[in-house]
Write a protein that holds these residues in place. Structure first.
Motif, short mmCIF file in Angstrom:
data_model
loop_
_atom_site.label_atom_id
_atom_site.label_comp_id
_atom_site.label_asym_id
_atom_site.label_seq_id
_atom_site.Cartn_x
_atom_site.Cartn_y
_atom_site.Cartn_z
N MET A 23 0.84 -1.20 0.00
CA MET A 23 0.00 0.00 0.00
C MET A 23 0.87 1.25 0.00
O MET A 23 1.51 1.58 1.00
N ILE A 24 0.89 1.94 -1.11
CA ILE A 24 1.83 3.04 -1.31
C ILE A 24 1.33 4.35 -0.69
O ILE A 24 2.13 5.25 -0.41
N ASP A 25 0.02 4.50 -0.47
CA ASP A 25 -0.51 5.76 0.05
C ASP A 25 -0.40 5.85 1.56
O ASP A 25 0.08 6.83 2.11
N LYS A 26 -0.87 4.85 2.28
CA LYS A 26 -0.75 4.79 3.73
C LYS A 26 -1.17 3.39 4.17
O LYS A 26 -1.59 2.58 3.37
N GLY A 27 -1.01 3.12 5.46
CA GLY A 27 -1.39 1.80 5.97
C GLY A 27 -0.20 0.90 6.24
O GLY A 27 -0.28 -0.01 7.06
N ASN A 28 0.92 1.15 5.54
CA ASN A 28 2.17 0.44 5.82
C ASN A 28 3.19 1.41 6.40
O ASN A 28 3.18 2.61 6.10
N ARG A 29 4.09 0.88 7.21
CA ARG A 29 5.12 1.73 7.82
C ARG A 29 6.22 2.07 6.81
O ARG A 29 6.37 1.40 5.79
N SER A 30 6.97 3.11 7.12
CA SER A 30 8.15 3.44 6.31
C SER A 30 9.31 2.62 6.85
O SER A 30 9.86 2.92 7.90
#
Length: 318
Positions: free
Chosen positions: A66-73
């Protein structure tokens, strides 16, 4: 601060990719990932320090699809293109750095992207680090592996004490390939330490191991992969650039316009800096690691004044 090196190979990859192909082809590809409204809004809002000839770009490697949000950096870096002194500089920011995330309180840096994506992460940089980030590139794991495979792998130094951990992580990273890819790509574990060429899933595993040493050695591995990829790209031709553009731009989000990206690419190739200056934030002598509370977990606390003074000097000079 040392002179030397994952998702954070992404900008360096992009910069070089943009130069290799036919102008119209590359321009159309770039246009497909360009977030125009966000870029315009940001240009109107910039208040931070700006130095002509110095461009800072935030690179974010997202630990999922998920490139927009929802996963951590999972990896966060700043690439500085200094066309005044013909230098490329690379800053790694530890994912466990304790920061104030607006609206969420004091937490690890890595959580900001999962909460609200790139806009919140840029706010974190402005509030905590006094850096106005107006340009960014975010990418997910899939493109990292495919890009490394396309350029024929990267040469890195595999540590003896990390061999078992890398092989364990290979089992995890290999699963990021699609079913079709796994039918054509054999899973191979490493059998020795030392300098060697790693393919896509091996390089990702090398970048992600965390418990054999510490967060800063992990960030150093990110930079090592980034520099190795940069050096590989300098040896490639037009067809490889175009193939990498196809892979990368399907899994990437940026607010850098197509024309600007191509101009940055020309600048980076002109510099052709194989001795990339590197900086690790926070500095070893001005940080402490430990558990703040049960909810926050293990974090890196840092002394603001000496860390920011050294970092800003690294980026902007005296």
């Amino acid at each position: 601060m040392t002179k030397l090196k994952k998702i954070t190979l992404v900008l360096i990859t992009l910069l070089v990719v943009m130069i290799g192909g036919i102008f119209g082809y590359v321009y159309s590809k770039l246009n497909s990932i360009y977030v125009k409204d966000e870029a315009t809004k940001k240009e109107e809002a910039v208040e931070g320090k700006v130095v002509d000839g110095i461009t800072n770009i935030l690179l974010v490697g997202v630990d999922g699809e998920m490139i927009d949000k929802g996963n951590r950096s999972d990896g966060t870096m700043v690439v500085t293109i200094d066309s005044i002194n013909n230098e490329i500089k690379l800053t790694s920011i530890a994912r466990d750095t304790l920061v104030n995330i607006p609206g969420y309180g004091n937490e690890k840096l890595t959580h900001a992207y999962a909460y609200e994506g790139i806009d919140l992460l840029k706010e974190v940089f402005k509030e905590n680090f006094d850096l106005e980030i107006d340009k960014y590139v975010a990418v997910n794991f899939s493109s990292f592996m495919e890009i490394i495979d396309e350029i024929g792998g990267v040469v890195v130094e595999v540590p003896e004490n990390g061999l078992d951990a890398i092989n364990s992580m290979i089992d995890v990273c290999y699963q990021y390939y699609s079913e079709d890819d796994r039918e054509n790509i054999q899973k191979i574990h490493l059998t020795k330490a030392g300098k060697q060429r790693l393919n896509g899933y091996q390089a990702l595993a090398f970048s992600r191991i965390r418990y054999t040493d510490d967060a800063f050695h992990r960030d150093a591995r990110h930079r090592e992969v980034a520099e190795a990829a940069y050096e590989e790209f300098l040896t490639k031709g037009q067809e490889e650039y175009k193939k990498c553009a196809d892979i990368l731009l399907d899994n990437t989000k940026t607010n850098i316009s197509p024309m600007e990206m191509m101009n940055l690419g020309f600048t980076a190739l002109k510099i052709a800096d194989k001795d990339i200056e590197q900086f690790q934030f926070p500095l070893e002598e001005h940080r402490t690691g430990g558990i703040v509370d049960k909810q926050t977990g293990w974090v890196l606390q840092w002394d603001k004044e000496p860390n920011l003074e050294a970092w800003h000097k690294f980026i902007y000079g005296e």
